[in-house]
Enzyme design. Structure first.
Site, short mmCIF file in Angstrom:
data_model
loop_
_atom_site.label_atom_id
_atom_site.label_comp_id
_atom_site.label_asym_id
_atom_site.label_seq_id
_atom_site.Cartn_x
_atom_site.Cartn_y
_atom_site.Cartn_z
CB ILE A 51 5.85 -13.07 -1.01
CG1 ILE A 51 7.13 -13.48 -1.75
CG2 ILE A 51 6.15 -12.07 0.11
CD1 ILE A 51 7.70 -12.38 -2.62
CE1 TYR A 86 -0.20 1.82 -3.75
CE2 TYR A 86 -1.27 3.93 -3.38
CZ TYR A 86 -1.24 2.56 -3.22
OH TYR A 86 -2.25 1.93 -2.52
N1 LIG Z 1 -4.01 -0.23 3.48
C1 LIG Z 1 -4.44 0.87 2.90
O1 LIG Z 1 -4.62 1.91 3.58
C2 LIG Z 1 -4.76 0.88 1.43
C3 LIG Z 1 -5.35 2.03 0.87
C4 LIG Z 1 -5.61 2.05 -0.49
C5 LIG Z 1 -5.33 0.94 -1.27
N2 LIG Z 1 -4.75 -0.16 -0.71
C6 LIG Z 1 -4.43 -1.28 -1.59
O2 LIG Z 1 -4.88 -2.51 -1.04
C7 LIG Z 1 -3.98 -3.58 -1.41
C8 LIG Z 1 -3.51 -4.29 -0.15
O3 LIG Z 1 -2.99 -3.33 0.74
P1 LIG Z 1 -2.47 -3.70 2.21
O4 LIG Z 1 -2.59 -2.45 3.00
O5 LIG Z 1 -3.05 -4.95 2.71
O6 LIG Z 1 -0.91 -3.90 1.89
P2 LIG Z 1 0.22 -4.52 2.80
O7 LIG Z 1 1.51 -3.90 2.39
O8 LIG Z 1 -0.16 -4.49 4.23
O9 LIG Z 1 0.19 -6.04 2.34
C9 LIG Z 1 0.67 -6.46 1.09
C10 LIG Z 1 1.00 -7.93 1.19
O10 LIG Z 1 1.53 -8.33 -0.08
C11 LIG Z 1 2.58 -9.24 0.17
N3 LIG Z 1 3.48 -9.28 -0.97
C12 LIG Z 1 4.46 -8.40 -1.29
N4 LIG Z 1 5.08 -8.80 -2.42
C13 LIG Z 1 4.47 -9.93 -2.82
C14 LIG Z 1 4.65 -10.81 -3.91
N5 LIG Z 1 5.61 -10.60 -4.83
N6 LIG Z 1 3.84 -11.88 -4.02
C15 LIG Z 1 2.89 -12.11 -3.11
N7 LIG Z 1 2.67 -11.32 -2.04
C16 LIG Z 1 3.45 -10.24 -1.90
C17 LIG Z 1 3.25 -8.74 1.44
O11 LIG Z 1 3.98 -9.78 2.08
C18 LIG Z 1 2.05 -8.24 2.25
O12 LIG Z 1 1.59 -9.24 3.12
C19 LIG Z 1 -2.86 -2.90 -2.22
O13 LIG Z 1 -3.19 -2.98 -3.59
C20 LIG Z 1 -2.94 -1.46 -1.78
O14 LIG Z 1 -2.43 -0.58 -2.77
C21 LIG Z 1 -4.46 -0.20 0.62
#
Ligand SMILES: NC(=O)c1ccc[n+]([C@@H]2O[C@H](COP(=O)([O-])OP(=O)(O)OC[C@H]3O[C@@H](n4cnc5c(N)ncnc54)[C@H](O)[C@@H]3O)[C@@H](O)[C@H]2O)c1
Length: 322
Positions: A35, A141
């Site tokens: 985004i 979540y």
């Molecule tokens: N990091 C972890 O420990 C972890 C653990 C379990 C699951 N997950 C899952 O992995 C996925 C990614 O996690 P992450 O840690 O990289 O998250 P993060 O929050 O670091 O990154 C999410 C990204 O999505 C972008 N974003 C937000 N709204 C948006 C929109 N409307 N359109 C496009 N982009 C948008 C943000 O700018 C950000 O860069 C998620 O589904 C999360 O639930 C992560």
């Protein structure tokens, strides 16, 4: 995977996944989107476009332009942030996922999205949590993640879409800061250990949660996506984990290298209650059997690597990424 579109590419996972995908499949083949206007390093190593996943039309247009055959959907609101803004979390996490699945269906793409240990909840066995078990989370979540797992299964059964997914534990990394999850404390503990030699944890002593180092998470995504489909019985939401740790254990691992590291507690009731609803340790045997999941990093090896990278980064001046 040949031509890949990644959403949420500037987040904690995307920052490292896109780099690895470009090494493996070629810079031009991997379209990074987020985004945010600017793509940072992703804009310099291959194509980057701004994409709000709530905009289904823009999403489809970009996928067509890129001739994507794979969608990796990472854009989401994480556990602690989602609990602060539950309605917005539902709209973004579910609306974005439906849009991503629809684009994948229209373009006949292979599809990946992560679930989480947050998909477990009340009544789930706390230790050795099985692949198939009761899932009654009480957080927004968690509700999003269970719904997402079911929706991805539905697109596979109904439309034959090649959907795949992992239930990630807390992911630990040094490149991009974590994005508002309950396990972010673990990353922060390493950062503060290097910065000032002490850390105050918002998660209580003795709270065990599954964790995994980012290189293992990235490899798991690639291995699952490349796995022979005929071997996959579960497809979406494979349990994966490399360790089950509490704040004390991470601190003890840090003290092997930094004996004077101090750990204190100031428990945040919201994040503690989210953590209390999650398993202590999950069982990843289905992932091992069906596509050969094999993490390389245990706690001490991860600690050594984190401290080495952070020491280099945090001591080189104010532009450090964390
Ligand atoms: N990091 C972890 O420990 C972890 C653990 C379990 C699951 N997950 C899952 O992995 C996925 C990614 O996690 P992450 O840690 O990289 O998250 P993060 O929050 O670091 O990154 C999410 C990204 O999505 C972008 N974003 C937000 N709204 C948006 C929109 N409307 N359109 C496009 N982009 C948008 C943000 O700018 C950000 O860069 C998620 O589904 C999360 O639930 C992560």
């Amino acid at each position: 995977m040949k031509r890949i579109l990644v959403t949420g590419a500037l987040g904690q996972i995307g920052s490292e996944l896109v780099t690895r995908l470009r090494q493996l499949y070629g810079g031009e083949e991997v379209l990074a989107t987020d985004i945010r206007e600017e793509g940072g390093v992703h804009g310099r190593t291959g194509p980057y476009r701004k994409l709000d996943v709530s905009d289904g039309e823009a999403f489809l247009k970009l996928a067509k332009e890129h001739r994507a055959d794979t969608i990796i959907h990472l854009a989401a609101l994480l556990s602690a942030t989602a609990e602060a803004r539950p309605l917005f979390a539902w709209q973004l996490n579910m609306g974005g996922l439906v849009n991503a699945l629809e684009v994948a269906r229209e373009q006949a793409c292979q599809f990946f999205t992560p679930s989480s240990i947050g998909a477990f909840g009340v009544g789930t066995p706390k230790t050795g949590t099985p692949q198939d078990t009761l899932q009654r989370p009480t957080t927004m979540y968690g509700v999003n993640k269970v719904s997402g797992e079911l929706l991805c299964d539905y697109y596979f059964y109904k439309f034959g879409l090649d959907t795949r997914g992992l239930r990630f534990p807390g992911l630990i990394s040094h490149l991009a800061p974590p994005g508002g999850g309950t396990t972010d404390y673990a990353v922060d503990m390493y950062v503060q250990a290097v910065r000032c030699g002490k850390y105050t944890s918002y998660i209580r002593e003795g709270t065990f949660l599954d964790m995994m180092y980012m290189p293992d998470a990235i490899q798991a995504v690639i291995d699952l996506m490349e796995a022979d489909a005929s071997r996959l019985q579960h497809r979406n939401a494979f349990n994966v984990t490399a360790m089950s740790v509490d704040p004390e254990r991470i601190a003890a691992s840090i003290r092997r290298r930094m004996p004077h590291f101090e750990l204190a507690y100031n428990v945040d009731p919201v994040r503690q209650s989210i953590a209390d609803g999650w398993p202590d340790s999950i069982d990843a045997s289905a992932a091992k059997q069906e596509w050969g999941f094999h993490p390389q990093y245990d706690l001490d090896r991860m600690t050594d690597d984190m401290l080495r990278h952070l020491s280099g980064k945090l001591h080189t001046g104010p532009k450090a990424a964390i």
